[in-house]
Design a protein around this motif. Sequence first.
Motif, PDB file in Angstrom:
ATOM      1  N   PRO A 178      -0.132  33.568 -48.863  1.00 34.29           N
ATOM      2  CA  PRO A 178      -1.007  34.064 -48.197  1.00 34.29           C
ATOM      3  C   PRO A 178      -2.166  34.320 -48.667  1.00 34.29           C
ATOM      4  N   SER A 225       6.904  38.143 -45.203  1.00 38.62           N
ATOM      5  CA  SER A 225       7.761  37.021 -44.759  1.00 38.62           C
ATOM      6  C   SER A 225       7.092  35.920 -44.278  1.00 38.62           C
ATOM      7  N   MET A 226       5.519  35.532 -44.441  1.00 39.39           N
ATOM      8  CA  MET A 226       4.943  34.369 -44.161  1.00 39.39           C
ATOM      9  C   MET A 226       5.399  33.235 -45.082  1.00 39.39           C
ATOM     10  N   ARG A 227       5.570  32.109 -43.799  1.00 41.79           N
ATOM     11  CA  ARG A 227       6.192  30.917 -43.865  1.00 41.79           C
ATOM     12  C   ARG A 227       5.330  30.462 -44.884  1.00 41.79           C
ATOM     13  N   ALA A 237      -3.055  31.604 -41.393  1.00 39.54           N
ATOM     14  CA  ALA A 237      -4.025  33.061 -42.542  1.00 39.54           C
ATOM     15  C   ALA A 237      -4.143  33.630 -41.465  1.00 39.54           C
ATOM     16  N   VAL A 241      -5.631  37.348 -46.349  1.00 41.78           N
ATOM     17  CA  VAL A 241      -4.691  38.608 -45.640  1.00 41.78           C
ATOM     18  C   VAL A 241      -4.088  39.363 -46.698  1.00 41.78           C
ATOM     19  N   TYR A 289      -2.400  35.929 -39.525  1.00 41.20           N
ATOM     20  CA  TYR A 289      -1.188  36.876 -40.444  1.00 41.20           C
ATOM     21  C   TYR A 289      -2.628  37.352 -41.157  1.00 41.20           C
ATOM     22  N   LEU A 349       5.420  41.986 -42.705  1.00 46.00           N
ATOM     23  CA  LEU A 349       4.533  40.741 -42.273  1.00 46.00           C
ATOM     24  C   LEU A 349       4.305  39.580 -42.742  1.00 46.00           C
ATOM     25  N   ILE A 350       3.193  40.149 -44.756  1.00 42.47           N
ATOM     26  CA  ILE A 350       3.287  39.563 -45.426  1.00 42.47           C
ATOM     27  C   ILE A 350       4.015  38.677 -46.294  1.00 42.47           C
TER      28      ILE A 350
END
Length: 653
Positions: free
Chosen positions: A448, A443-445, A418, A452, A421, A440-441
Amino acid sequence: MSAPASPHTSLLHLAHCPFGPGRPRRARLRCLASLAGASPANENHLIQTLCAHGHLSRAAALLQGLPAPTQRTYESLLLAAARAGDAALAAAVHRRLESDPVFRSDPFLSTRLIDAYATLSALPAARQVFDEAPVKNIFVWNAMLKALALADHGEEALARLADMGRLGVSVDSYSYAHGLKACIAASASHVPASARVREMHAHAIRRGYGLHTHVATTLIDCYAKLGTVTYAERVFAWMPERTVVSWSAMIGCYAKNERPGDAIELFQEMMASDADTVPNSITIVSVLHACAGVNALGQGKVLHAYILRSGFDSLVSVLNALMAMYMKCGCLEVGRHIFNLIGRRRNVVSWNSLISGYGMHGFGRESVKVFEEMIKEGVSPNIITFVSVLGACSHAGLVEEGKKLFESMIEYNVTPRAEHYACMVDLLGRAGRLDEAVELIQSMRIGPSPQVWGSLLGACRIHGHVEYAEMACSHLFDLEPRNAGNYVLLADIYARAKLQNQVDVLKELLEEHALEKVPGCSWIEVKKKLYSFVSVDNKNPQMEELQALIGEFVTQMKNEGYVPDTGSVLYDIEEEEKERILLGHSEKLAVAFGLINTGRGEVIRITKNLRLCQDCHSVTKFISKFTEREIVVRDVNRFHQFRDGVCSCRDYW
């Protein structure tokens, strides 16, 4: 007439087998081997000597043919195996012990074997030793508790501690100390660590161990990790006897919990309290971190001299902390010099400190260059390395470089977390690429984190983007319901967008939930003494004097076209009153105090616990030019070095 030589003396000082430093290693080993057949006593002593000198393969070979190993021999082998990280040797000793009719039931050696396996991260083997031990005294139990706590198996350790009570095994101070550490390591979410620690604390008090030095010191450390400084202070105040470890724990508690001034003051009290209380390396590192936390360069230099006098400069951990202190106090060249002095002893912490130091000062390209040098030296970057170098790219606006570094993390077996990111969102957001940051947020796996969303909210404040700010806060209000700063930041964005109705709604929410913003606080060191200032709105005569001085500068600035930035003042009051509130900001008060109490040519160094506000940034630029003084302000994000009306951040922060 000379006294007869002891067996040990005669063994180590045979005329034809010298063990002096000039003797070649192979020759020394031949001399040792020639003694092997002398007697069982000599054979045991020979193995112990080999262990002391690190010749473990030879010691292991001799153990196989030794008819009667002594307890001391077993202990020497286990200690050497743990020290050298030799799991195979520990296992060989374990097998020999299982077949030894004399020592297989020895609880002392069971304890040593569990300790060795714990050091070697071989927890299953440690469990086996404990489960199969014929005699389980308090030392065997404590060794198992320690092994489990060290391996972060807190729940299991607490279960074993409960077993001790059920089986009638009397606990001691070490049992409680290991149990307290297990409370921190316990992973069960339904019982908070803080509740477990307080329960264990109460139990220790009832059994008469609450004020025991070892237990109290561990309690201070636990409360420090939990952030409950008040409890740690109470334990420390009640201690009837304090060791250097106790002092160090309390100093470290202050340093880790954003009370660096108290850490420095307590260190000074420790040095004056007892001539026999000498700081250790942990004490020194904690105080250096505290000095770095408040820009206390004078105190740091005094500590540097003490380090040189006391020989602590031989320790890499101390040198790393010393380097970080200088860099966080704005002395980049001195920090780099210490980095060079460490030489081949540099570890990843050394490199991280250098990368972070350059980044905090806005020298992003230098940070990236150091990162590349680190890779060439064969040092593997870790999680903190990438946080530091990505943060450096963010402060310098190096978007493409930061994106490449982020994408390269997988090459170094570092999985983005985290915090990485958050750095990327900050990097993109500062550069005005808010759409990319949001993509980008999304697409986070991983989910967040508040960090973030907070990075996105900060970027929205810079660029006045209301929609994305509302998106960020919709998550932050759920994740951090008690964080007033998020409400205040959104209100600031609304105010600058002339959305007064939304500002009023947020103010009502703050009052309804009784939320208070963290007050701005600034520190300045003058003549090796630390002074702190908080943002004020009162009639304190001393504060009024400082505000009056700032007011004079503001008046001159207005004549040159300056307009006070009152957008951050959320009160529904007259503009003139808002301007008066701005004069009481902590960083302005610290600057005024520094101008009054330092000589011409001296650098004014200030640290602030929050982000430097826009108005204070503008006023400080003017003051640096008007007074021809260099002013260095380190806020929660980075350094601002003001000279001749210009800031080193180039207004990009």
